[in-house]
Design a protein around this motif. Structure first.
Motif, short mmCIF file in Angstrom:
data_model
loop_
_atom_site.label_atom_id
_atom_site.label_comp_id
_atom_site.label_asym_id
_atom_site.label_seq_id
_atom_site.Cartn_x
_atom_site.Cartn_y
_atom_site.Cartn_z
N LEU A 76 0.84 -1.20 0.00
CA LEU A 76 0.00 0.00 0.00
C LEU A 76 0.87 1.25 0.00
O LEU A 76 0.63 2.20 -0.75
CB LEU A 76 -0.93 0.00 1.21
CG LEU A 76 -1.80 1.23 1.39
CD1 LEU A 76 -2.82 1.32 0.25
CD2 LEU A 76 -2.51 1.20 2.73
N GLU A 77 1.88 1.23 0.81
CA GLU A 77 2.80 2.36 0.95
C GLU A 77 3.43 2.74 -0.39
O GLU A 77 3.58 3.91 -0.72
CB GLU A 77 3.90 1.94 1.92
CG GLU A 77 4.45 3.01 2.77
CD GLU A 77 5.42 2.43 3.78
OE1 GLU A 77 6.63 2.58 3.55
OE2 GLU A 77 4.97 1.84 4.77
N ARG A 79 2.32 2.51 -3.30
CA ARG A 79 1.38 3.07 -4.28
C ARG A 79 1.24 4.59 -4.16
O ARG A 79 0.68 5.22 -5.05
CB ARG A 79 0.01 2.42 -4.15
CG ARG A 79 0.03 0.95 -4.51
CD ARG A 79 -1.38 0.43 -4.59
NE ARG A 79 -1.38 -0.95 -5.01
CZ ARG A 79 -1.44 -1.37 -6.26
NH1 ARG A 79 -1.47 -0.51 -7.24
NH2 ARG A 79 -1.46 -2.65 -6.54
#
Length: 158
Positions: A76-77, A79
């Motif tokens: 997630l980071e 992205r």
């Protein structure tokens, strides 16, 4: 807590955790020796090793917040752009700081509630097993706040 102090405290916690692991290994070794060689296993070894394990796990967990050696998933980071990534990390550290406060408050309550109970094979209060939880919670919160301060200063560097 400033970075130099955080580094020293985290280093001390890791060393104490390693010492606890070594002591636990020696205690379990003594238990095995007693059981299979002396045919008489010491009664205190299991409870002592459990108490030590609680201590070194919580101390290492607190150090891990500052040293960043906890497992995390970065998918997630990755992205996000750098600025949003920094905001996400600050938010995560804020959540970790809150969890540290939860450990502090409920750890004190737990240790207080079991203070009258005695670990029979050791002859000490059960609170000694749990008093490390609020201590680790406090350190987790302080380390998280220090990490937030580091992340906030990164913005000025950009």
């Amino acid at each position: 807590m400033n970075n130099a102090l955080s580094d020293r405290v985290a280093d001390l916690l890791v060393k104490l955790g390693a010492l606890g692991l070594l002591a636990t290994t020696a205690i379990i070794g003594w238990q095995v020796f007693g059981r299979y060689v002396l045919q008489s296993s010491p009664s205190w070894t299991e409870q002592a090793s459990l108490l030590l394990m609680i201590w070194y796990v919580f101390l290492a967990a607190a150090a891990g917040v500052w040293e960043r050696f906890h497992i995390r998933i970065e998918i997630l980071e990755l992205r996000f752009n750098e600025d949003n990534r920094r905001r996400l990390r600050i938010g995560i550290h804020a959540l970790v700081a809150v969890m540290g406060l939860v450990l502090l408050v409920y750890g004190v309550m737990l240790a207080w509630d079991v203070r009258v109970h005695v670990i029979p094979s050791l002859g000490i209060s059960r609170a000694w097993a749990y008093v490390v939880i609020p201590f680790a919670g406090l350190l987790i919160s302080l380390f998280s706040l220090a990490r937030i301060r580091v992340r906030m200063s990164e913005r000025g560097a950009n």
